[in-house]
Scaffold this motif. Structure first.
Motif, PDB file in Angstrom:
ATOM      1  N   THR A  88      66.966  -0.669  27.330  1.00  0.00           N
ATOM      2  CA  THR A  88      68.327   0.092  26.853  1.00  0.00           C
ATOM      3  C   THR A  88      67.839  -0.516  25.947  1.00  0.00           C
ATOM      4  N   GLY A  89      68.688  -0.197  24.275  1.00  0.00           N
ATOM      5  CA  GLY A  89      68.681   0.062  23.175  1.00  0.00           C
ATOM      6  C   GLY A  89      69.852  -0.318  22.001  1.00  0.00           C
ATOM      7  N   SER A  90      69.778  -0.681  21.301  1.00  0.00           N
ATOM      8  CA  SER A  90      70.861  -0.301  19.694  1.00  0.00           C
ATOM      9  C   SER A  90      70.656  -0.091  18.747  1.00  0.00           C
ATOM     10  N   SER A  91      70.960  -0.044  18.350  1.00  0.00           N
ATOM     11  CA  SER A  91      70.478   0.037  16.250  1.00  0.00           C
ATOM     12  C   SER A  91      71.576  -1.137  15.402  1.00  0.00           C
ATOM     13  N   ILE A  92      71.124  -1.258  14.514  1.00  0.00           N
ATOM     14  CA  ILE A  92      71.642  -1.609  13.036  1.00  0.00           C
ATOM     15  C   ILE A  92      70.702  -0.897  11.445  1.00  0.00           C
ATOM     16  N   ARG A  93      71.583  -0.482  10.931  1.00  0.00           N
ATOM     17  CA  ARG A  93      70.919   0.389  10.126  1.00  0.00           C
ATOM     18  C   ARG A  93      71.266  -0.741   8.855  1.00  0.00           C
ATOM     19  N   VAL A  94      70.711  -0.995   7.981  1.00  0.00           N
ATOM     20  CA  VAL A  94      70.945  -1.432   7.110  1.00  0.00           C
ATOM     21  C   VAL A  94      70.051  -1.112   4.746  1.00  0.00           C
ATOM     22  N   PRO A  95      70.628  -1.685   4.481  1.00  0.00           N
ATOM     23  CA  PRO A  95      70.364  -1.544   2.912  1.00  0.00           C
ATOM     24  C   PRO A  95      68.931  -0.865   2.515  1.00  0.00           C
ATOM     25  N   VAL A  96      67.754  -0.669   2.959  1.00  0.00           N
ATOM     26  CA  VAL A  96      66.337  -0.574   2.632  1.00  0.00           C
ATOM     27  C   VAL A  96      66.667   1.513   3.295  1.00  0.00           C
ATOM     28  N   PRO A  97      65.482   1.754   1.363  1.00  0.00           N
ATOM     29  CA  PRO A  97      65.502   3.126   1.686  1.00  0.00           C
ATOM     30  C   PRO A  97      64.270   3.546   2.601  1.00  0.00           C
ATOM     31  N   ASP A  98      63.697   2.709   3.282  1.00  0.00           N
ATOM     32  CA  ASP A  98      62.212   2.827   4.116  1.00  0.00           C
ATOM     33  C   ASP A  98      62.184   2.352   5.166  1.00  0.00           C
ATOM     34  N   VAL A  99      61.073   1.883   6.711  1.00  0.00           N
ATOM     35  CA  VAL A  99      60.669   1.045   6.554  1.00  0.00           C
ATOM     36  C   VAL A  99      61.391   0.529   7.911  1.00  0.00           C
ATOM     37  N   SER A 100      60.859   0.353   8.499  1.00  0.00           N
ATOM     38  CA  SER A 100      62.051  -0.176   9.912  1.00  0.00           C
ATOM     39  C   SER A 100      61.702  -0.984  10.703  1.00  0.00           C
TER      40      SER A 100
END
Length: 481
Positions: free
Chosen positions: A365-377
């Motif tokens: 299973t999976g989920s995601s959180i977008r965060v305030p950095v422009p690159d690298v996850s």
């Protein structure tokens, strides 16, 4: 002489050795299509300091220093051989030579280790393969940089054209400027000139035609001298076979999508399932950046320990499909300001695992959180294993996978205790195992996997294109299977 003076003298000596390596590396690349590596990191077009830093990085993964004084003899030995197109890892040559008990001279050891790339075994150099980029956004420009970088020998992939929609006055100048300078990835390494009258951008001697079209059906690529080309669609506008088939115009032989494919479009993660591509397959997908990040280490863990179930949580940098400031968006949360918020969103990476690893029975299973950095996850992969193990065993195993396995171009390994996301900008691996953050207890393992969701993914795209074009060259010494 003081200790400090001894240290400085040693540094200057190593600088001199690294400087002597540069013309040898360049000549092997230009004349024989040989890419020289150190632990999967290319030394082509690298500066003196970059070569020294690449050698020093070996201590992070191999556990001990690697000096240019060790690798230079192997590099010099390569110049005496009748080499064909290949990738040769002098770091691995030095490492395996240390443990070799035959007592062979360096020249003989090297000749035996790379025998598959010499004499009757060597691959003949081809004429190269035309490549067209459809779209010129974040991924498109990075793929362009990589194609230009790899065109040094003139016998591999050749970027012939870019297809974009017209953007008004000085369109080509603005697009060239975006290729030349990037706020995240820095300056283009080389020279770029623009010929507005002929609608061309010339980058490091590569003349690239800029074609303006609003629809794939408008273009006849043979009119530009392009034939049997691989078209890389990085717009994401079409994701199924019917939509992507519109690109199969005169001059185009295959289409590669830089987004997850839908329906029966094969989703390929290089290093894991690229061998399943049928020779006559004309449309393939490179899946997503997150799929590329999690599937190689997931395969590695499944092969060694077995995986019963898992969950991946991605903490992902914001992307262009989010809004800079709050505004309407078709998705429920992505309309909120990307640089000001953490945004819970969906990821298709978990479901895409089934396409890349069809033999894996575990539910992911999976989920995601977008965060305030422009690159690298970072992907946090939480796995229930089929057997119990220890943290030390998992780390030793993954370190070896990153060094000697067929997945060593996909999986990197770092032990730095102070590493943060910006340290991985420009990483060419699909994902990097953070050893310090890894947690293992019994049959539960939690891996923290960094990935440059722009550049690392673009490198994976190039590897797939090289494979389907027939210019993916073998690596020596051969990875341990």
């Amino acid at each position: 002489m003081t200790v400090n003076e001894d240290t400085f003298t040693n540094w200057k000596n190593r600088e001199e050795i690294a400087e002597s390596m540069i013309p040898i590396i360049g000549k092997l690349h230009r004349e024989r299509d040989v890419t020289v590596l150190v632990h999967s990191r290319s030394l082509v077009n690298k500066s003196v300091v970059s070569i020294l830093k690449t050698h020093r990085f070996a201590r992070q993964i191999a556990g001990e220093e690697l000096s240019v004084t060790e690798t230079l003899p192997f590099l010099e030995a390569l110049t005496t051989l009748d080499l064909g197109p290949s990738q040769i890892d002098i770091g691995m040559l030095a490492a395996t030579y240390r443990t070799d008990e035959r007592g062979l001279p360096v020249a003989e050891f090297t000749a035996r280790a790379v025998a598959g790339a010499t004499g009757a075994n060597k691959i003949e150099r081809g004429e190269g393969r035309d490549v067209v980029l459809y779209g010129f956004g974040r991924i498109g420009r990075l793929v362009a940089r990589l194609l230009i970088e790899k065109s040094g020998s003139g016998n591999g992939l050749r970027l012939r054209a870019i297809v974009v929609r017209g953007g008004g006055g000085e369109d080509i100048i603005k697009r060239a400027s975006l290729l030349r300078r990037d706020s995240i990835h820095g300056q283009f390494q080389g020279t770029i000139t623009v010929d507005e009258a002929n609608s061309t951008i010339t980058a490091n001697g590569n003349e690239i035609k800029v074609i303006y079209a609003n629809d794939p059906g408008e273009v006849d690529y043979t009119a530009y001298g392009i034939k049997d080309a691989i078209l890389i669609d990085n717009t994401g506008k079409w994701r199924d076979r019917e939509g992507l088939s519109q690109h199969l115009r005169p001059g185009i032989d295959k289409v590669v999508l830089t987004a997850p494919g839908k329906g029966d479009v094969p989703n390929i993660v290089h290093g894991v399932n690229h061998d399943m591509i049928k020779p006559d397959e004309q449309i393939i997908s490179c899946a997503s950046c997150t799929t590329n990040a999690i599937v190689p280490p997931l395969k590695a863990m499944a092969d060694e320990y077995g995986v019963l179930r898992g969950h991946v949580e991605t903490v992902h940098s914001f992307t262009n499909d989010q809004n800079l400031l709050d505004n309407y968006h078709k998705s429920e949360r992505r309309g909120r300001s990307a640089p000001l918020n953490m945004v819970i969103t969906e990821t298709g990476a978990a479901s895409a695992v089934a396409k890349a690893l069809p033999d894996l029975q575990a539910k992911i299973t999976g989920s995601s959180i977008r965060v305030p950095v422009p690159d690298v996850s970072i992907a946090i992969l939480n796995l229930q294993l089929a057997r119990e193990t220890t943290r030390e065993d998992v780390l030793d195993y993954l370190r070896n996978v990153s060094l000697t396995s067929p997945l060593k171009r996909q999986i990197d390994f770092i032990t730095a205790p102070d590493a943060v996301s910006s340290d991985f900008i420009g990483s060419r691996h699909a994902s990097i195992v953070d050893a310090g953050a890894t947690k293992v207890e019994g049959d539960n393992a939690i891996l923290y996997l960094w990935y440059d969701n722009e550049f690392g993914y673009s490198c994976q795209v190039i590897r797939v294109v090289q494979h389907v074009s027939g210019v993916e060259y073998p690596t020596f010494p051969a990875p341990v299977v």
